[in-house]
Design a protein around this motif. Sequence first.
Motif, PDB file in Angstrom:
ATOM      1  N   UNK A   1       0.890  -1.064   0.099  1.00 13.28           N
ATOM      2  CA  UNK A   1       0.014  -0.019  -0.248  1.00 13.28           C
ATOM      3  C   UNK A   1       0.861   1.206  -0.005  1.00 13.28           C
ATOM      4  N   UNK A   2       1.416   1.634  -1.150  1.00 11.25           N
ATOM      5  CA  UNK A   2       2.193   2.631  -1.339  1.00 11.25           C
ATOM      6  C   UNK A   2       1.606   4.140  -1.234  1.00 11.25           C
ATOM      7  N   UNK A   3       2.362   4.847  -0.610  1.00 10.61           N
ATOM      8  CA  UNK A   3       1.712   6.236  -0.298  1.00 10.61           C
ATOM      9  C   UNK A   3       2.579   7.200  -0.492  1.00 10.61           C
ATOM     10  N   UNK A   4       2.245   8.369  -0.300  1.00 12.51           N
ATOM     11  CA  UNK A   4       3.015   9.760  -0.441  1.00 12.51           C
ATOM     12  C   UNK A   4       2.469  10.377   1.014  1.00 12.51           C
ATOM     13  N   UNK A   5       3.195  10.261   2.079  1.00 13.22           N
ATOM     14  CA  UNK A   5       2.677  11.185   3.062  1.00 13.22           C
ATOM     15  C   UNK A   5       2.764  12.895   2.854  1.00 13.22           C
ATOM     16  N   UNK A   6       1.615  13.549   3.187  1.00 13.87           N
ATOM     17  CA  UNK A   6       1.816  14.913   3.006  1.00 13.87           C
ATOM     18  C   UNK A   6       1.975  15.496   4.264  1.00 13.87           C
ATOM     19  N   UNK A   7       2.401  16.843   4.213  1.00 13.89           N
ATOM     20  CA  UNK A   7       2.858  17.658   5.391  1.00 13.89           C
ATOM     21  C   UNK A   7       1.523  17.970   6.252  1.00 13.89           C
ATOM     22  N   UNK A   8       0.404  18.305   5.478  1.00 12.77           N
ATOM     23  CA  UNK A   8      -0.759  18.699   6.222  1.00 12.77           C
ATOM     24  C   UNK A   8      -1.352  17.447   6.884  1.00 12.77           C
ATOM     25  N   UNK A   9      -1.190  16.276   6.486  1.00 14.38           N
ATOM     26  CA  UNK A   9      -1.522  14.969   7.126  1.00 14.38           C
ATOM     27  C   UNK A   9      -0.785  14.366   8.375  1.00 14.38           C
ATOM     28  N   UNK A  10       0.395  14.916   8.249  1.00 11.10           N
ATOM     29  CA  UNK A  10       1.513  14.147   9.072  1.00 11.10           C
ATOM     30  C   UNK A  10       1.119  14.210  10.515  1.00 11.10           C
ATOM     31  N   UNK A  11       1.050  13.192  11.171  1.00 11.92           N
ATOM     32  CA  UNK A  11       0.942  12.892  12.781  1.00 11.92           C
ATOM     33  C   UNK A  11       2.319  12.846  13.387  1.00 11.92           C
ATOM     34  N   UNK A  12       2.647  13.869  14.222  1.00  7.85           N
ATOM     35  CA  UNK A  12       3.884  13.971  15.055  1.00  7.85           C
ATOM     36  C   UNK A  12       4.035  12.713  15.818  1.00  7.85           C
ATOM     37  N   UNK A  13       5.488  12.161  15.616  1.00  2.00           N
ATOM     38  CA  UNK A  13       6.009  10.945  16.287  1.00  2.00           C
ATOM     39  C   UNK A  13       6.715  11.326  17.262  1.00  2.00           C
ATOM     40  N   UNK A  14       6.629  10.587  18.223  1.00  2.00           N
ATOM     41  CA  UNK A  14       7.370  10.794  19.535  1.00  2.00           C
ATOM     42  C   UNK A  14       8.541   9.573  19.666  1.00  2.00           C
ATOM     43  N   UNK A  15       9.324   9.809  20.544  1.00  2.79           N
ATOM     44  CA  UNK A  15      10.366   8.779  20.961  1.00  2.79           C
ATOM     45  C   UNK A  15       9.922   7.685  21.167  1.00  2.79           C
ATOM     46  N   UNK A  16      10.855   6.547  20.802  1.00  2.81           N
ATOM     47  CA  UNK A  16      10.503   5.205  20.881  1.00  2.81           C
ATOM     48  C   UNK A  16       9.958   4.906  22.289  1.00  2.81           C
ATOM     49  N   UNK A  17       9.012   3.781  22.506  1.00  2.00           N
ATOM     50  CA  UNK A  17       8.702   3.417  23.872  1.00  2.00           C
ATOM     51  C   UNK A  17       8.392   1.865  23.575  1.00  2.00           C
ATOM     52  N   UNK A  18       9.372   1.276  24.310  1.00  2.00           N
ATOM     53  CA  UNK A  18       9.164  -0.242  24.110  1.00  2.00           C
ATOM     54  C   UNK A  18       7.717  -0.883  24.946  1.00  2.00           C
ATOM     55  N   UNK A  19       6.754  -0.181  25.565  1.00  2.00           N
ATOM     56  CA  UNK A  19       5.649  -0.328  26.246  1.00  2.00           C
ATOM     57  C   UNK A  19       5.980  -1.473  27.084  1.00  2.00           C
ATOM     58  N   UNK A  20       7.085  -1.576  27.969  1.00  2.00           N
ATOM     59  CA  UNK A  20       7.527  -2.515  28.965  1.00  2.00           C
ATOM     60  C   UNK A  20       7.789  -3.897  28.187  1.00  2.00           C
ATOM     61  N   UNK A  21       8.588  -3.790  27.095  1.00  2.00           N
ATOM     62  CA  UNK A  21       9.134  -4.859  26.524  1.00  2.00           C
ATOM     63  C   UNK A  21       8.142  -5.645  25.475  1.00  2.00           C
ATOM     64  N   UNK A  22       7.199  -4.791  25.159  1.00  2.00           N
ATOM     65  CA  UNK A  22       6.213  -5.488  23.998  1.00  2.00           C
ATOM     66  C   UNK A  22       6.757  -4.947  22.649  1.00  2.00           C
ATOM     67  N   UNK A  23       7.540  -3.874  22.604  1.00  3.59           N
ATOM     68  CA  UNK A  23       7.934  -3.731  21.208  1.00  3.59           C
ATOM     69  C   UNK A  23       9.655  -3.634  21.228  1.00  3.59           C
ATOM     70  N   UNK A  24      10.399  -4.160  20.546  1.00  2.00           N
ATOM     71  CA  UNK A  24      11.825  -3.889  20.228  1.00  2.00           C
ATOM     72  C   UNK A  24      12.198  -2.999  18.918  1.00  2.00           C
ATOM     73  N   UNK A  25      13.249  -2.489  19.046  1.00  2.00           N
ATOM     74  CA  UNK A  25      13.717  -1.531  18.083  1.00  2.00           C
ATOM     75  C   UNK A  25      15.189  -2.042  17.751  1.00  2.00           C
ATOM     76  N   UNK A  26      15.547  -1.751  16.465  1.00  2.00           N
ATOM     77  CA  UNK A  26      16.731  -2.099  15.806  1.00  2.00           C
ATOM     78  C   UNK A  26      17.343  -0.862  14.718  1.00  2.00           C
ATOM     79  N   UNK A  27      18.381  -0.549  14.857  1.00  2.00           N
ATOM     80  CA  UNK A  27      19.030   0.646  13.942  1.00  2.00           C
ATOM     81  C   UNK A  27      19.831  -0.319  13.078  1.00  2.00           C
TER      82      UNK A  27
END
Length: 152
Positions: A84-110
């Motif tokens: 489902x390719x898209x082009x996110x538009x500036x006016x529709x962007x939802x601000x994203x916050x710093x990563x939260x693992x939600x007590x270990x529910x999520x994991x992040x990798x760079x």
Amino acid sequence: MKVIKNFALFVIMFISFWSCKEKVEQTTNEETTENIVEEKEALPDDFMAFYDQFGNDSIFQMEHIVFPLDGEKALSESGVAGIHLTKWQKEDWKIQRTFDDMDGTFQREFISFHGIVSEAIQDKSGEFSMLRRFSKIGDQWMLIFYQEMGKH
């Protein structure tokens, strides 16, 4: 700008192919997995400072996104499979916050590869995931790709 988008698409395809190949090798032969060496570049020195500010400062975040932003939406509510390719538009962007693992529910990798830093977040089941890609344009880090959290 078109060159950057084409390069980003090439990198996405390369990483996808590389990731799929590695997963197949790991699941098909337990003995072979010990011999697979994963080469990752270290994160650039200035990336984490940028990343922290990106997640904490909404004005900074908006100034560091390439709009319209290439990306992918999560599966639709109807559950229709596919990309489902898209082009996110500036006016529709939802601000994203710093990563939260939600007590270990999520994991992040760079993963840093040829000047592009990919941030992959997924839940422990592997059912839900999100992907963001950042690259330096000039001397500024910019968000160049966003795959929305959801089933993909």
